[in-house]
Enzyme design. Structure first.
Site, PDB file in Angstrom:
ATOM      1  N   HIS A  79      -0.288  -8.506   8.430  1.00  0.00           N
ATOM      2  CA  HIS A  79      -0.426  -7.110   8.190  1.00  0.00           C
ATOM      3  C   HIS A  79       0.176  -6.132   9.015  1.00  0.00           C
ATOM      4  O   HIS A  79       1.037  -5.312   8.855  1.00  0.00           O
ATOM      5  CB  HIS A  79      -1.594  -6.782   7.753  1.00  0.00           C
ATOM      6  CG  HIS A  79      -2.474  -7.550   6.657  1.00  0.00           C
ATOM      7  ND1 HIS A  79      -1.552  -8.045   5.624  1.00  0.00           N
ATOM      8  CD2 HIS A  79      -3.519  -7.968   6.406  1.00  0.00           C
ATOM      9  CE1 HIS A  79      -2.305  -8.884   4.925  1.00  0.00           C
ATOM     10  NE2 HIS A  79      -3.515  -8.718   5.326  1.00  0.00           N
ATOM     11  N   GLU A 115     -12.893  -2.687   9.463  1.00  0.00           N
ATOM     12  CA  GLU A 115     -13.544  -2.838   8.200  1.00  0.00           C
ATOM     13  C   GLU A 115     -14.986  -3.080   8.555  1.00  0.00           C
ATOM     14  O   GLU A 115     -15.459  -3.508   9.742  1.00  0.00           O
ATOM     15  CB  GLU A 115     -13.226  -4.423   7.852  1.00  0.00           C
ATOM     16  CG  GLU A 115     -11.542  -4.511   7.412  1.00  0.00           C
ATOM     17  CD  GLU A 115     -11.362  -5.822   6.810  1.00  0.00           C
ATOM     18  OE1 GLU A 115     -11.309  -5.884   5.443  1.00  0.00           O
ATOM     19  OE2 GLU A 115     -11.176  -6.802   7.715  1.00  0.00           O
ATOM     20  N   LYS A 165       0.763  -1.190   0.170  1.00  0.00           N
ATOM     21  CA  LYS A 165      -0.066   0.060   0.017  1.00  0.00           C
ATOM     22  C   LYS A 165       0.663   1.045  -0.020  1.00  0.00           C
ATOM     23  O   LYS A 165       1.806   1.075   0.658  1.00  0.00           O
ATOM     24  CB  LYS A 165      -0.854  -0.219   1.323  1.00  0.00           C
ATOM     25  CG  LYS A 165      -1.915  -0.911   1.000  1.00  0.00           C
ATOM     26  CD  LYS A 165      -2.736  -1.150   2.179  1.00  0.00           C
ATOM     27  CE  LYS A 165      -3.762  -2.269   2.325  1.00  0.00           C
ATOM     28  NZ  LYS A 165      -5.087  -2.001   1.513  1.00  0.00           N
TER      29      LYS A 165
HETATM   30  C1  BG6 Z   1      -6.753  -9.940   3.874  1.00  0.00           C
HETATM   31  C2  BG6 Z   1      -7.842 -10.480   5.343  1.00  0.00           C
HETATM   32  O1  BG6 Z   1      -5.619 -10.185   4.135  1.00  0.00           O
HETATM   33  O2  BG6 Z   1      -6.791  -8.584   4.096  1.00  0.00           O
HETATM   34  C3  BG6 Z   1      -9.149 -10.082   5.008  1.00  0.00           C
HETATM   35  O3  BG6 Z   1      -7.489 -11.981   4.917  1.00  0.00           O
HETATM   36  C4  BG6 Z   1      -9.190  -8.529   4.891  1.00  0.00           C
HETATM   37  O4  BG6 Z   1      -9.782 -10.640   6.098  1.00  0.00           O
HETATM   38  C5  BG6 Z   1      -8.200  -8.037   4.130  1.00  0.00           C
HETATM   39  O5  BG6 Z   1     -10.456  -8.194   4.815  1.00  0.00           O
HETATM   40  C6  BG6 Z   1      -7.991  -6.403   4.179  1.00  0.00           C
HETATM   41  O6  BG6 Z   1      -7.376  -5.861   3.174  1.00  0.00           O
HETATM   42  P1  BG6 Z   1      -7.723  -4.340   2.805  1.00  0.00           P
HETATM   43  O7  BG6 Z   1      -6.429  -4.222   1.696  1.00  0.00           O
HETATM   44  O8  BG6 Z   1      -9.099  -4.331   2.529  1.00  0.00           O
HETATM   45  O9  BG6 Z   1      -7.519  -3.561   4.257  1.00  0.00           O
END
Ligand code: BG6
Length: 502
Positions: free
Chosen positions: A255, A231, A197
């Protein structure tokens, strides 16, 4: 390199002269391919980051080549309307597609793949992307090796491994060992799309290309740091994976801990993959181990009940398809880490994530200490904590929150926010996958996790996993609400408390 279409990424700045490559996708019929990989490859082709003589070879079964191509086309138009895909673009792209039908367990599949690469002649570089469930990673690596497809004498051979990389320390160690039996570590690209990102990469630039932040970047000025990914979506169609994973494994071990290492690391001696990763792993090694009797205070788990996201009524996690009605899997996790080194002693790093929260926001909040003596504390509106916020998404950018005088005959204070959007035009912000795919093609592993980093991060959270394995119940929060039990307590003693994204 010329920018062909204003709607596409501006990542071409990095644009190395690219040679044609074979991009082989295992699991090419799956969601990741449709939603992320194909749109990223399309953008790369359009702005000159993918050589037009490259080939994209999908390995899957159960469909004819044309059906597969049509499904990809539908995927791009459904999920990525911003690409404004027209016929000409699609024709150019689809001419690069080729399908190999086969079972991942059968030798024949890899033989066919090998023959196909030969047939395409001249295109000796190859990237193999494992967009498949983790149980297939080592089968694929071994299948490639048996056919000599990992041999790099003719060109590079790189294997991209998606997350989850293991489900605990033991399985991650085993996976590393099995992959390293057939591949050199430099051929393994463990992808963590958060590192691709823009605003996560930008963290390094903010930190090390400016001189004003670094003097403040330590325990003398910073009270605590919050790294979050909220989320609004639920678990969608992924119950089978999520039931076994939960939020701690899904988002924090991967992450958010990766982002923590970038926030906390020392300046690397140079901007190369190993120099950066050497500094990141030092952070992980300095994380204070969790003790069994402290886990309740340092890690919280909760699960969403039914509720509303905006106007939409949504069901409880336990009512989702394929979720056990008495599941105690956490859909929210918050962990308070301590990094025992000179820079960070006494500064909590609180990482949290949750599904079905009021909005999708991911950010890094650097919360500064209060002034040593506050002249204005007795006023009607006492000053608020200072924060520097790095927005990962949406609206990438930074915001500095400070106190200012209210206008007029008063010295009362008010919150002032200085915002700096990262790109005025959101279209110019590259998507993580195009950045990372380009990095694989150019052999830049800086934004990929090294084997030792992944093992270290599992080692850190093992005690939490072990404690949570035993639990027979889990706290609940209402979908669409920030009222998550235990979160205020997790921020005990932290200036300003929990920063709920605004
Ligand atoms: C993924 C997870 O790695 O990342 C998901 O398995 C999550 O559960 C997603 O929704 C979130 O990614 P981003 O880029 O939408 O923040």
């Amino acid at each position: 390199m010329e920018h062909k279409d204003k709607n596409f990424c501006n990542y071409c700045n990095k644009g190395d002269a690219m040679e044609p490559a074979n991009i082989v996708i295992f699991g090419a019929g799956g969601d990741l391919t449709k939603r992320k990989l194909v749109p990223a490859l399309l953008k790369m082709l359009d702005c000159g980051l993918l050589h037009p003589d490259s080939r994209i070879i999908g390995v899957l079964r159960g469909v004819e080549q044309q059906q597969w191509i049509d499904a990809l086309h539908k995927g791009v138009t459904d999920y990525c309307p911003e690409l404004k895909l027209d016929n000409e673009k699609w024709q150019r792209f689809s001419a690069m597609l080729k399908m190999i039908s086969g079972d991942l367990q059968e030798e024949q599949t890899y033989e066919n793949l090998s023959a196909s690469l030969e047939e395409l002649g001249g295109h000796t570089h190859a990237m193999f992307y494992c967009a498949v469930p983790p149980r297939w990673y080592t089968t694929i690596a071994a299948g490639l090796e048996q056919q000599g497809l990992t041999d790099q004498t003719q060109g590079f051979r790189r294997v991209v491994i998606e997350k989850p990389f293991g489900m605990d320390l033991k399985s991650a160690q085993q996976l590393n060992q099995e992959l390293q039996e057939v591949l050199d570590e430099s051929q393994i690209y463990r992808i963590d799309h958060y590192l691709g990102k823009e605003s996560v990469q930008n963290l390094l630039v903010y930190r090390f290309a400016n001189s004003i932040l670094e003097p403040l970047w330590n325990r003398n000025f910073i009270d605590h740091i919050q790294i979050s990914a909220a989320e609004s979506i639920g678990i969608e169609y992924r119950a089978n994976y999520y039931e076994k994973s939960g939020a701690l494994r899904d988002m924090i071990q991967s992450h958010l801990m990766q982002v923590m290492t970038l926030v906390a690391m020392e300046p690397p001696v140079e901007f190369t993959a190993d120099a950066v990763r050497d500094e990141k792993i030092k952070v992980l090694r300095a994380v204070r181990p969790f003790k069994v009797d402290g886990i309740k205070q340092q890690a919280i788990a909760a699960q969403y009940g039914s509720g509303c996201i905006g106007d939409e009524k949504v069901k409880a996690y336990v009512a989702e398809e394929n979720v056990s009605p008495d599941s105690v899997t956490e859909t929210f996790a918050g962990v308070r880490f301590h990094i025992d080194n000179w820079r960070w002693q006494g500064v909590p790093f609180i990482l949290w994530t949750g599904k079905r929260l009021p909005k999708r926001v991911s950010e890094i909040v650097i919360r500064f200490r209060n002034p040593p003596f506050n002249l204005f504390d007795t006023h009607a509106t006492p000053p608020l904590a200072n924060s520097l916020v790095f927005r990962v998404h949406p609206d990438e950018g930074i915001a500095l929150r400070m106190n200012a005088k209210m206008p007029g005959l008063t010295t009362d204070t008010q919150r002032m926010v200085m915002r700096a959007p990262y790109a005025e035009n959101g279209d110019d912000v590259s998507e993580a996958y195009e950045v990372l795919l380009h990095d694989v093609l150019t052999g830049d592993a800086t934004l990929f996790s090294r084997g030792d980093e992944v093992e270290e991060s599992w080692k850190i959270i093992e005690p939490i996993l072990a404690a949570w394995k035993e639990r027979i119940s889990v706290d609940r929060y209402r979908a669409g609400s920030w009222e998550v039990p235990g979160m205020d307590a997790l921020f005990e003693g932290c200036v300003g408390g929990w920063h709920k994204p605004g």
